[in-house]
Motif scaffolding. Sequence first.
Motif, PDB file in Angstrom:
ATOM      1  N   GLN A   1      14.074 -37.418  23.135  1.00 51.52           N
ATOM      2  CA  GLN A   1      14.345 -38.350  22.515  1.00 51.52           C
ATOM      3  C   GLN A   1      14.417 -38.331  20.458  1.00 51.52           C
ATOM      4  OE1 GLN A   1      16.339 -40.787  22.416  1.00 51.52           O
ATOM      5  NE2 GLN A   1      15.446 -41.525  24.746  1.00 51.52           N
ATOM      6  N   VAL A   2      15.197 -39.574  20.123  1.00 48.76           N
ATOM      7  CA  VAL A   2      15.719 -39.104  18.499  1.00 48.76           C
ATOM      8  C   VAL A   2      14.618 -40.767  18.603  1.00 48.76           C
ATOM      9  CG1 VAL A   2      17.563 -39.774  16.624  1.00 48.76           C
ATOM     10  CG2 VAL A   2      16.756 -37.793  18.729  1.00 48.76           C
ATOM     11  N   GLN A   3      14.181 -41.135  17.048  1.00 41.84           N
ATOM     12  CA  GLN A   3      13.743 -42.095  16.646  1.00 41.84           C
ATOM     13  C   GLN A   3      14.163 -42.342  15.275  1.00 41.84           C
ATOM     14  OE1 GLN A   3      11.302 -40.255  17.845  1.00 41.84           O
ATOM     15  NE2 GLN A   3      11.756 -41.517  20.129  1.00 41.84           N
ATOM     16  N   LEU A   4      14.866 -43.419  14.771  1.00 39.84           N
ATOM     17  CA  LEU A   4      14.383 -43.678  13.565  1.00 39.84           C
ATOM     18  C   LEU A   4      14.206 -44.963  13.223  1.00 39.84           C
ATOM     19  CD1 LEU A   4      19.404 -44.032  13.474  1.00 39.84           C
ATOM     20  CD2 LEU A   4      17.382 -42.238  12.786  1.00 39.84           C
ATOM     21  N   VAL A   5      13.121 -44.448  12.109  1.00 44.50           N
ATOM     22  CA  VAL A   5      12.237 -45.840  11.876  1.00 44.50           C
ATOM     23  C   VAL A   5      12.321 -46.156  10.020  1.00 44.50           C
ATOM     24  CG1 VAL A   5       9.485 -46.244  11.826  1.00 44.50           C
ATOM     25  CG2 VAL A   5      10.209 -44.984  12.798  1.00 44.50           C
ATOM     26  N   GLU A   6      12.804 -47.470  10.190  1.00 44.68           N
ATOM     27  CA  GLU A   6      12.806 -47.804   8.412  1.00 44.68           C
ATOM     28  C   GLU A   6      11.460 -48.373   8.041  1.00 44.68           C
ATOM     29  OE1 GLU A   6      16.774 -49.559  10.493  1.00 44.68           O
ATOM     30  OE2 GLU A   6      14.824 -50.010  10.983  1.00 44.68           O
ATOM     31  N   SER A   7      11.598 -48.524   6.602  1.00 47.86           N
ATOM     32  CA  SER A   7      11.188 -49.177   5.682  1.00 47.86           C
ATOM     33  C   SER A   7      11.213 -49.644   4.965  1.00 47.86           C
ATOM     34  CB  SER A   7       9.228 -48.469   5.751  1.00 47.86           C
ATOM     35  OG  SER A   7       9.577 -47.528   4.892  1.00 47.86           O
ATOM     36  N   GLY A   8      10.239 -50.613   3.591  1.00 45.83           N
ATOM     37  CA  GLY A   8      10.693 -51.157   2.644  1.00 45.83           C
ATOM     38  C   GLY A   8      11.142 -52.407   2.213  1.00 45.83           C
ATOM     39  N   GLY A   9      11.394 -52.726   3.548  1.00 42.25           N
ATOM     40  CA  GLY A   9      12.219 -54.475   3.707  1.00 42.25           C
ATOM     41  C   GLY A   9      10.499 -55.286   2.807  1.00 42.25           C
ATOM     42  N   GLY A  10      11.648 -56.926   2.420  1.00 40.47           N
ATOM     43  CA  GLY A  10      10.940 -57.546   1.827  1.00 40.47           C
ATOM     44  C   GLY A  10      10.765 -58.421   1.553  1.00 40.47           C
ATOM     45  N   LEU A  11      10.278 -59.502   0.230  1.00 38.88           N
ATOM     46  CA  LEU A  11      10.777 -60.186  -0.157  1.00 38.88           C
ATOM     47  C   LEU A  11      10.991 -60.130  -2.167  1.00 38.88           C
ATOM     48  CD1 LEU A  11      11.300 -63.455  -0.890  1.00 38.88           C
ATOM     49  CD2 LEU A  11       9.121 -64.208  -0.917  1.00 38.88           C
ATOM     50  N   VAL A  12      11.690 -60.507  -2.444  1.00 39.62           N
ATOM     51  CA  VAL A  12      12.298 -59.891  -3.870  1.00 39.62           C
ATOM     52  C   VAL A  12      12.968 -61.949  -4.513  1.00 39.62           C
ATOM     53  CG1 VAL A  12      14.381 -58.866  -3.325  1.00 39.62           C
ATOM     54  CG2 VAL A  12      12.597 -58.078  -5.201  1.00 39.62           C
ATOM     55  N   GLN A  13      12.736 -60.990  -5.408  1.00 39.08           N
ATOM     56  CA  GLN A  13      13.469 -62.539  -6.747  1.00 39.08           C
ATOM     57  C   GLN A  13      14.639 -62.337  -6.295  1.00 39.08           C
ATOM     58  OE1 GLN A  13      11.477 -63.320  -9.838  1.00 39.08           O
ATOM     59  NE2 GLN A  13       9.599 -65.032  -8.540  1.00 39.08           N
ATOM     60  N   PRO A  14      15.176 -62.922  -6.816  1.00 38.33           N
ATOM     61  CA  PRO A  14      17.225 -62.526  -8.023  1.00 38.33           C
ATOM     62  C   PRO A  14      16.887 -61.719  -9.158  1.00 38.33           C
ATOM     63  CG  PRO A  14      16.853 -64.841  -6.734  1.00 38.33           C
ATOM     64  CD  PRO A  14      15.139 -64.491  -6.625  1.00 38.33           C
ATOM     65  N   GLY A  15      17.755 -60.855  -8.841  1.00 40.72           N
ATOM     66  CA  GLY A  15      17.716 -59.681 -10.060  1.00 40.72           C
ATOM     67  C   GLY A  15      16.739 -58.479  -9.894  1.00 40.72           C
ATOM     68  N   GLY A  16      16.010 -58.594  -8.843  1.00 41.54           N
ATOM     69  CA  GLY A  16      14.773 -57.509  -8.416  1.00 41.54           C
ATOM     70  C   GLY A  16      15.509 -56.914  -7.746  1.00 41.54           C
ATOM     71  N   SER A  17      14.721 -55.425  -7.598  1.00 46.39           N
ATOM     72  CA  SER A  17      14.814 -54.169  -6.725  1.00 46.39           C
ATOM     73  C   SER A  17      13.937 -53.898  -5.133  1.00 46.39           C
ATOM     74  CB  SER A  17      15.287 -52.672  -7.751  1.00 46.39           C
ATOM     75  OG  SER A  17      15.608 -52.801  -8.863  1.00 46.39           O
TER      76      SER A  17
ATOM     77  N   GLY B   1      18.492 -47.603  14.019  1.00 40.19           N
ATOM     78  CA  GLY B   1      16.969 -48.213  13.024  1.00 40.19           C
ATOM     79  C   GLY B   1      16.793 -49.066  14.253  1.00 40.19           C
ATOM     80  N   GLN B   2      15.345 -50.221  13.551  1.00 43.35           N
ATOM     81  CA  GLN B   2      14.880 -51.316  14.486  1.00 43.35           C
ATOM     82  C   GLN B   2      14.779 -52.915  13.723  1.00 43.35           C
ATOM     83  OE1 GLN B   2      13.169 -49.376  13.432  1.00 43.35           O
ATOM     84  NE2 GLN B   2      11.434 -50.401  11.666  1.00 43.35           N
ATOM     85  N   GLY B   3      15.555 -51.737  12.669  1.00 44.51           N
ATOM     86  CA  GLY B   3      15.745 -53.158  11.217  1.00 44.51           C
ATOM     87  C   GLY B   3      14.561 -53.424  10.487  1.00 44.51           C
ATOM     88  N   THR B   4      15.084 -53.724   8.858  1.00 46.25           N
ATOM     89  CA  THR B   4      14.275 -54.179   8.745  1.00 46.25           C
ATOM     90  C   THR B   4      14.601 -55.316   7.418  1.00 46.25           C
ATOM     91  OG1 THR B   4      12.520 -53.486   6.463  1.00 46.25           O
ATOM     92  CG2 THR B   4      14.859 -52.636   6.816  1.00 46.25           C
ATOM     93  N   GLN B   5      13.849 -56.461   7.598  1.00 46.62           N
ATOM     94  CA  GLN B   5      14.307 -57.979   6.718  1.00 46.62           C
ATOM     95  C   GLN B   5      14.232 -57.538   5.767  1.00 46.62           C
ATOM     96  OE1 GLN B   5      15.535 -60.781   8.565  1.00 46.62           O
ATOM     97  NE2 GLN B   5      15.931 -61.173   6.181  1.00 46.62           N
ATOM     98  N   VAL B   6      15.512 -58.065   4.552  1.00 44.77           N
ATOM     99  CA  VAL B   6      15.338 -57.814   3.198  1.00 44.77           C
ATOM    100  C   VAL B   6      15.626 -59.031   2.790  1.00 44.77           C
ATOM    101  CG1 VAL B   6      16.793 -57.185   1.026  1.00 44.77           C
ATOM    102  CG2 VAL B   6      16.157 -55.500   2.616  1.00 44.77           C
ATOM    103  N   THR B   7      14.963 -60.256   2.261  1.00 41.97           N
ATOM    104  CA  THR B   7      14.648 -61.596   1.773  1.00 41.97           C
ATOM    105  C   THR B   7      15.218 -61.631   0.551  1.00 41.97           C
ATOM    106  OG1 THR B   7      13.883 -62.586   3.596  1.00 41.97           O
ATOM    107  CG2 THR B   7      14.073 -64.038   2.222  1.00 41.97           C
ATOM    108  N   VAL B   8      16.353 -62.413  -0.301  1.00 42.90           N
ATOM    109  CA  VAL B   8      16.491 -62.547  -2.105  1.00 42.90           C
ATOM    110  C   VAL B   8      16.358 -63.416  -1.991  1.00 42.90           C
ATOM    111  CG1 VAL B   8      17.524 -61.516  -4.069  1.00 42.90           C
ATOM    112  CG2 VAL B   8      17.508 -60.578  -1.685  1.00 42.90           C
ATOM    113  N   SER B   9      15.478 -64.155  -2.609  1.00 42.77           N
ATOM    114  CA  SER B   9      14.649 -65.631  -2.584  1.00 42.77           C
ATOM    115  C   SER B   9      14.009 -65.656  -3.823  1.00 42.77           C
ATOM    116  CB  SER B   9      14.403 -66.665  -1.492  1.00 42.77           C
ATOM    117  OG  SER B   9      13.991 -68.305  -2.046  1.00 42.77           O
ATOM    118  N   SER B  10      13.732 -67.237  -4.599  1.00 41.05           N
ATOM    119  CA  SER B  10      12.835 -67.583  -5.585  1.00 41.05           C
ATOM    120  C   SER B  10      11.752 -67.881  -5.396  1.00 41.05           C
ATOM    121  CB  SER B  10      14.049 -68.312  -6.982  1.00 41.05           C
ATOM    122  OG  SER B  10      14.531 -69.451  -6.701  1.00 41.05           O
TER     123      SER B  10
END
Length: 120
Positions: free
Chosen positions: A1-17, A111-120
């Motif tokens: 079996q093969v797995q893809l594991v994502e990381s690094g998502g999160g909440l960031v302000q506009p203009g951020g990285s 992969g299972q997906g990682t949430q990215v939210t860009v909001s002030s």
Amino acid sequence: QVQLVESGGGLVQPGGSLRLSCAASGSVFSINDMGWYRQAPGKERELVARVTIGGSTNYADSVKGRFTISRDNAKNTVYLQMNSLKPEDTAVYYCNALVRRIGGATYYYWGQGTQVTVSS
């Protein structure tokens, strides 16, 4: 079996990285194309960026000049560096890879997906 594991998502302000990572593990013999897709609420999943085993890349017009896709073949890992983030980049980001498994069969994996939210 093969797995893809994502990381690094999160909440960031506009203009951020943010930097997303996706590591493949399991019965991996080799990986051809790797890519990132995203899906916002009420919208279809769309391509963000892809990179071939040789390093050729393509990007959605909406992210050109802001996002950079790269890969480390030794680690079976693909990255997405996202700069100058905008609220419209908010979505679940999915990793995708065309994997040749040990034994010869080739499949696309997600992969299972990682949430990215860009909001002030």
